[in-house]
Design a protein around this motif. Structure first.
Motif, mmCIF file in Angstrom:
data_model
loop_
_atom_site.group_PDB
_atom_site.id
_atom_site.type_symbol
_atom_site.label_atom_id
_atom_site.label_comp_id
_atom_site.label_asym_id
_atom_site.label_seq_id
_atom_site.Cartn_x
_atom_site.Cartn_y
_atom_site.Cartn_z
ATOM 1 N N ARG A 1 0.003 -8.993 -2.592
ATOM 2 C CA ARG A 1 0.092 -7.857 -1.677
ATOM 3 C C ARG A 1 0.915 -8.264 -0.462
ATOM 4 O O ARG A 1 0.696 -9.339 0.114
ATOM 5 N N TYR B 1 -6.626 -1.114 -2.674
ATOM 6 C CA TYR B 1 -5.993 -0.065 -1.874
ATOM 7 C C TYR B 1 -6.789 1.236 -1.935
ATOM 8 O O TYR B 1 -6.345 2.263 -1.430
ATOM 9 N N PRO C 1 -8.360 1.153 3.372
ATOM 10 C CA PRO C 1 -7.772 -0.036 2.738
ATOM 11 C C PRO C 1 -7.310 -1.087 3.747
ATOM 12 O O PRO C 1 -7.264 -2.269 3.419
ATOM 13 N N GLU D 1 0.856 -1.186 0.000
ATOM 14 C CA GLU D 1 0.000 0.000 0.000
ATOM 15 C C GLU D 1 0.892 1.236 0.000
ATOM 16 O O GLU D 1 1.835 1.335 0.776
#
Length: 252
Positions: free
Chosen positions: A156, A241, A246, A74
């Motif tokens: 992620r 995101y 998020p 992020e």
């Protein structure tokens, strides 16, 4: 969703910007799977497989037996990680221009969060700010002309942290061979990935990244506005995101 594997991968290539869990992923891959990671933190930028590069085409030397794991983080949290200590900038070189229009690099020990919101050089490319670098790198991960969808998966870093078992099981489904089939998969390491004091332990990371307020803490209103203007909304949407919180997309 991973495809049903038609073959097994003998190697892995781990790509990602600094502080996106690339070292931790490498260690966990080699611990669980019978593979070789083609690049690690020793692989310098003089080589074609440097993991921090924004590639414009397929990396030279990448073959069909290699699964490419593309790590993202992020962007607010990524900027905070890069500026946590001056040494965390690594190859990010912010600069200013003097009265004669000549570039003056920001001294190593003087680098702070604010310098990521000014022009910088990375891998011989000049970016208006670090936000543009994040966009450039992550955009390449979704470009099939750079990383074929048949052998590349975007992960992620937050899911690797909070959904470790699910992420590792999904990588196995892509065609990675278990080192010890039939046994219980190993637990994630609790230590710092490289042993550096400025890195968090697993428990420290779980606590820090679970708190939504940590995402925007320490940014000025102007910096938050620059992030809002500069980040690619399509990338944020694809990675979940976007939105007001998020953090809720990865906390379990």
């Amino acid at each position: 969703t991973p495809p049903r594997p038609r073959k097994t991968f003998k190697k892995a290539l781990v790509m990602g910007l600094y502080h996106s869990c690339t070292n931790a992923v490498q260690k966990e891959l080699e611990k669980r799977f019978d593979i070789t990671v083609a690049n690690d933190w020793h692989t310098g930028k003089e080589g074609s497989l440097w993991k921090h590069r924004a590639n414009g085409g397929p990396p030279a030397g990448l073959d069909a037996d290699t699964l490419v794991i593309l790590m993202v983080k992020e962007p607010h949290f990524w900027l905070k990680s890069c500026s946590r200590e001056p040494r965390n900038f690594f190859e990010l070189q912010p600069f200013s221009e003097n009265d004669q229009g000549r570039r003056e690099d920001i001294p190593e020990k003087s680098k702070t969060l604010e310098h990521l919101f000014m022009p910088l050089e990375h891998d011989a490319i000049i970016y208006p700010d670090a936000i543009c670098l994040w966009n450039d790198v992550v955009r390449s991960y979704f470009d099939d002309a750079v990383y074929s969808e048949s052998q590349a998966v975007v992960v992620r870093s937050e899911d690797f942290l909070f959904r470790f078992r699910e992420v590792m099981d999904e990588l196995a489904a892509w065609g990675l061979v278990e080192r010890e089939p039939g046994t219980t998969p190993p637990e994630p390491s609790a230590d710092r990935a490289k042993g550096h004091f400025e890195c968090r332990t697993r428990n420290q990371a779980l606590e820090f990244y679970a708190r939504a307020e940590n995402r925007t803490l320490e940014f000025s209103a102007e910096q938050l506005a620059q992030l809002s203007r500069g980040l690619d909304p399509e990338l944020l949407r694809r990675l979940a995101y976007d939105g007001a919180d998020p953090v809720a997309s990865w906390v379990v």
